[in-house]
Write a protein that holds these residues in place. Structure first.
Motif, mmCIF file in Angstrom:
data_model
loop_
_atom_site.group_PDB
_atom_site.id
_atom_site.type_symbol
_atom_site.label_atom_id
_atom_site.label_comp_id
_atom_site.label_asym_id
_atom_site.label_seq_id
_atom_site.Cartn_x
_atom_site.Cartn_y
_atom_site.Cartn_z
ATOM 1 N N VAL A 41 0.855 -1.185 0.000
ATOM 2 C CA VAL A 41 0.000 0.000 0.000
ATOM 3 C C VAL A 41 0.895 1.240 0.000
ATOM 4 N N VAL A 42 0.883 1.975 -1.109
ATOM 5 C CA VAL A 42 1.825 3.077 -1.311
ATOM 6 C C VAL A 42 1.075 4.405 -1.405
ATOM 7 N N GLU A 43 1.619 5.396 -0.718
ATOM 8 C CA GLU A 43 1.111 6.761 -0.793
ATOM 9 C C GLU A 43 2.298 7.684 -1.065
ATOM 10 N N ILE A 44 2.289 8.366 -2.225
ATOM 11 C CA ILE A 44 3.353 9.318 -2.516
ATOM 12 C C ILE A 44 3.323 10.404 -1.446
ATOM 13 N N GLY A 45 4.452 10.623 -0.788
ATOM 14 C CA GLY A 45 4.508 11.586 0.307
ATOM 15 C C GLY A 45 4.243 10.957 1.656
ATOM 16 N N GLY A 46 3.784 9.689 1.653
ATOM 17 C CA GLY A 46 3.580 8.974 2.907
ATOM 18 C C GLY A 46 4.901 8.422 3.429
ATOM 19 N N THR A 47 4.854 7.818 4.588
ATOM 20 C CA THR A 47 6.082 7.323 5.203
ATOM 21 C C THR A 47 6.242 5.820 5.028
ATOM 22 N N TYR A 48 7.466 5.383 5.179
ATOM 23 C CA TYR A 48 7.781 3.949 5.166
ATOM 24 C C TYR A 48 6.974 3.225 6.236
ATOM 25 N N GLU A 53 2.542 -0.540 7.875
ATOM 26 C CA GLU A 53 1.355 -0.811 8.688
ATOM 27 C C GLU A 53 0.180 -1.270 7.836
ATOM 28 N N ARG A 54 0.089 -0.764 6.609
ATOM 29 C CA ARG A 54 -1.049 -1.052 5.741
ATOM 30 C C ARG A 54 -0.822 -2.256 4.835
ATOM 31 N N SER A 55 0.425 -2.618 4.612
ATOM 32 C CA SER A 55 0.758 -3.672 3.651
ATOM 33 C C SER A 55 0.687 -5.049 4.291
ATOM 34 N N THR A 56 0.633 -6.078 3.448
ATOM 35 C CA THR A 56 0.491 -7.457 3.945
ATOM 36 C C THR A 56 1.628 -8.352 3.478
ATOM 37 N N THR A 57 2.769 -7.764 3.189
ATOM 38 C CA THR A 57 3.942 -8.553 2.836
ATOM 39 C C THR A 57 5.185 -7.846 3.347
ATOM 40 N N SER A 60 11.807 -4.424 1.879
ATOM 41 C CA SER A 60 13.197 -4.085 2.187
ATOM 42 C C SER A 60 13.269 -3.234 3.455
ATOM 43 N N PRO A 61 14.313 -3.414 4.268
ATOM 44 C CA PRO A 61 14.438 -2.617 5.489
ATOM 45 C C PRO A 61 14.692 -1.140 5.186
ATOM 46 N N LEU A 62 14.215 -0.285 6.058
ATOM 47 C CA LEU A 62 14.360 1.160 5.928
ATOM 48 C C LEU A 62 15.836 1.569 5.973
ATOM 49 N N ILE A 63 16.214 2.501 5.080
ATOM 50 C CA ILE A 63 17.571 3.065 5.088
ATOM 51 C C ILE A 63 17.445 4.553 5.398
ATOM 52 N N ARG A 64 17.752 4.918 6.600
ATOM 53 C CA ARG A 64 17.596 6.304 7.054
ATOM 54 C C ARG A 64 18.636 7.229 6.417
ATOM 55 N N GLY A 65 18.193 8.469 6.116
ATOM 56 C CA GLY A 65 19.108 9.511 5.692
ATOM 57 C C GLY A 65 19.628 9.381 4.286
ATOM 58 N N HIS A 66 18.998 8.552 3.460
ATOM 59 C CA HIS A 66 19.482 8.343 2.081
ATOM 60 C C HIS A 66 18.313 8.368 1.104
ATOM 61 N N ILE A 67 18.631 8.625 -0.159
ATOM 62 C CA ILE A 67 17.691 8.384 -1.252
ATOM 63 C C ILE A 67 17.905 6.948 -1.687
ATOM 64 N N TRP A 68 16.873 6.138 -1.625
ATOM 65 C CA TRP A 68 17.047 4.708 -1.851
ATOM 66 C C TRP A 68 15.752 4.126 -2.407
ATOM 67 N N PHE A 99 12.390 6.138 -2.069
ATOM 68 C CA PHE A 99 12.255 6.903 -0.828
ATOM 69 C C PHE A 99 13.312 7.995 -0.753
ATOM 70 N N ASP A 100 12.952 9.093 -0.097
ATOM 71 C CA ASP A 100 13.906 10.089 0.374
ATOM 72 C C ASP A 100 13.862 10.013 1.892
ATOM 73 N N ASP A 101 14.876 9.403 2.483
ATOM 74 C CA ASP A 101 14.854 9.024 3.898
ATOM 75 C C ASP A 101 13.718 8.015 4.084
ATOM 76 N N ASN A 102 12.667 8.369 4.847
ATOM 77 C CA ASN A 102 11.563 7.426 5.050
ATOM 78 C C ASN A 102 10.289 7.872 4.339
ATOM 79 N N VAL A 103 10.395 8.817 3.418
ATOM 80 C CA VAL A 103 9.222 9.362 2.717
ATOM 81 C C VAL A 103 9.157 8.806 1.301
ATOM 82 N N VAL A 104 8.001 8.299 0.915
ATOM 83 C CA VAL A 104 7.810 7.720 -0.423
ATOM 84 C C VAL A 104 7.901 8.813 -1.480
#
Length: 238
Positions: A41-48, A53-57, A60-68, A99-104
């Motif tokens: 479940v993806v929302e542009i501007g939403g957070t990782y 919380e909304r997804s069912t699978t 990839s683990p969150l990478i803080r402070g990077h564009i990834w 993502f940019d940090d934790n933002v989609v």
């Protein structure tokens, strides 16, 4: 005595089977997403965190402070959420969320789990565009890249494998989508014509309102024009 022993043994096995069934039901409830199509479940501007919380699978683990960019750990449907412009895709094997940090920031995907026959590919294309039309997305840049349609002309165009079909869609000033349909050489089905669909969604990156549409005359291999008077989104009020 023997009768009582047999009765007790029967009760023992009945209780054992019942316990096994109850345990199986409980496990199935606990792992219910595994029996349904996994969804990202993806929302542009939403957070990782909100996505997870909304997804069912798993993802990839969150990478803080990077564009990834990351992807789900299994085939998954995309559910793109927005109060007005949301849509959903079929199961996808390739689905990458940026993502940019934790933002989609954006997403790229192929809404299929294998290269498709033309009938199936066109069903996916038509379904996506129908959803977009119903939600208020508008086709853009149609002078140079007409909206892909399930017509004999479009099928013949992509079948040649010279250029892919490309169409652009925009949701107000919030999102743009680029949809591509191309012939694909599938090594597992060399005797069949197979097709690959590519979808990219992000905040608007092409200023269609500020530039002239590319003229079809500039194309060495122009895509099919829509029939005169055809409305790309007939379900939308004018």
């Amino acid at each position: 005595m023997k009768l009582r022993f047999s009765h007790l043994r029967w009760r023992y096995w009945a209780l054992l089977v019942l316990g096994f069934i109850l345990a199986l039901v409980a496990a199935r409830q606990a792992l219910r997403p595994l029996w349904n199509d996994p969804v990202i479940v993806v929302e542009i501007g939403g957070t990782y965190e909100s996505m997870m919380e909304r997804s069912t699978t798993r993802f990839s683990p969150l990478i803080r402070g990077h564009i990834w960019a990351g992807s789900p750990k299994s085939d998954a449907r995309l559910r793109f959420i927005d109060s007005q412009f949301g849509f959903e895709t079929p199961l996808a094997r390739f689905l990458s969320v940026g993502f940019d940090d934790n933002v989609v920031d954006d997403l790229r995907m192929s809404p299929q789990i294998e290269p498709l026959l033309i009938d199936d590919a066109m069903k996916v294309i038509v379904d996506l565009q129908t959803q977009w039309c119903a939600k208020g997305w508008k086709p853009m840049g149609t002078q140079g890249d007409p909206t892909i349609a399930d017509t004999p002309e479009w099928r013949a165009y992509v079948r040649q494998g010279v250029l892919p079909g490309v169409s652009f869609w925009q949701a107000g000033d919030k999102y743009q989508a680029m949809l591509i349909l191309a012939r694909f050489r599938d090594s597992r089905h060399l005797d069949q014509e197979r097709y690959l669909i590519t979808l990219a969604v992000a905040e608007p990156w092409i200023p269609f309102d500020e530039i002239e549409d590319r003229r079809l005359e500039s194309h060495h291999f122009p895509p099919p024009l829509p029939e005169k008077g055809a409305i790309p989104c007939p379900s939308q009020p004018s």
